[in-house]
Design an enzyme around this catalytic site. Sequence first.
Site: not given
Length: 336
Positions: A58, A211, A213-214, A217
């Site tokens: 990452y 979620l 990746r939003g 959400s």
Amino acid sequence: MTTRTRNLGTTGPRTAALGLGCMGMSALYGATDRAESIATVHAALEAGITLLDTGDFYAMGHNELLVGEALRTAPAAAREKALVSVKFGALRDPDGNWGGYDGRPAAVKNFAAYSLQRLGVDHIDVYRIARLDPDVPIEETVGAIAELIEKGHVRHVGLSEVGAETVRRAAATAPIADLQIEYSLISRGIEREILPTTRELGIGITAYGVLSRGLISGHFSRDRQLAPGDFRAHSPRFQGDNLQHNLNLVEALREIAGQKGVSVAQIAIAWVLSRGEDIVPLVGARTRERLAESLGALDVTLDATDLAAIERAVPADAAAGARYPTAQMAHLDSER
């Protein structure tokens, strides 16, 4: 706030009901705020979250350094309860490009040595290859992690995005704490073969992407401008008609959430929590505000009527578009 414990697997450590996925604090979702990221990790630990998930690739080690700093500056009591999960094996170049996966035993031990240094810890709680290396039998990769356990450098073996057959082969080699894999209202593929297999073998599920990746959400809009480097600009579910279709699902979910007086994100996380005590959702909160919203899901109770309404609003396989672009899907053993 309600407190619960969930099992990371019969052979794994106990962890809180939610885990914190730290990837977005370093990469793939646009600009980040290091101070806010560290404050969010501290807030998660203070709230009782113990599982912190990172990966050595990452932002090429940036995320491990960030998690290491957050642990170093956290109160001692919180730091001692933290469980660090690390994914390894993804190859990167200086330009950030991806170069496949390396699961060779020598590489496993090399990756671990660097992660221990960046994190500033004397052991990694759960260690897992991020994707199956097609050129190395899973038995060899898992066997190398087992050797690290024997030497005290790692506590538990984890898996990531592998299919049922690979789970069985890995479990025949060494005890497996958990399988980290995408699972949400609109990503339910594991229910067919993978989840029954992990339950048969007593292996926990650490669910990421709860979620999407939003996307589910309740905060994502069709006209949102994504920052440079944001993964979602290339994700099939965020493109054109797919995006509109998926946002329509979110609006149907919003109606149910409104009736219960909770947010869309909270009901989506609560749905994952409802699927079983062997499932620990990872929330990818990058700020204390979003973390607080996610923690609110622990106080949401979904009864049979609620679950039926959610199923009608967002049936299995209702999403439009694949989880990842085609090239990345090809690396997912879980999809084969």
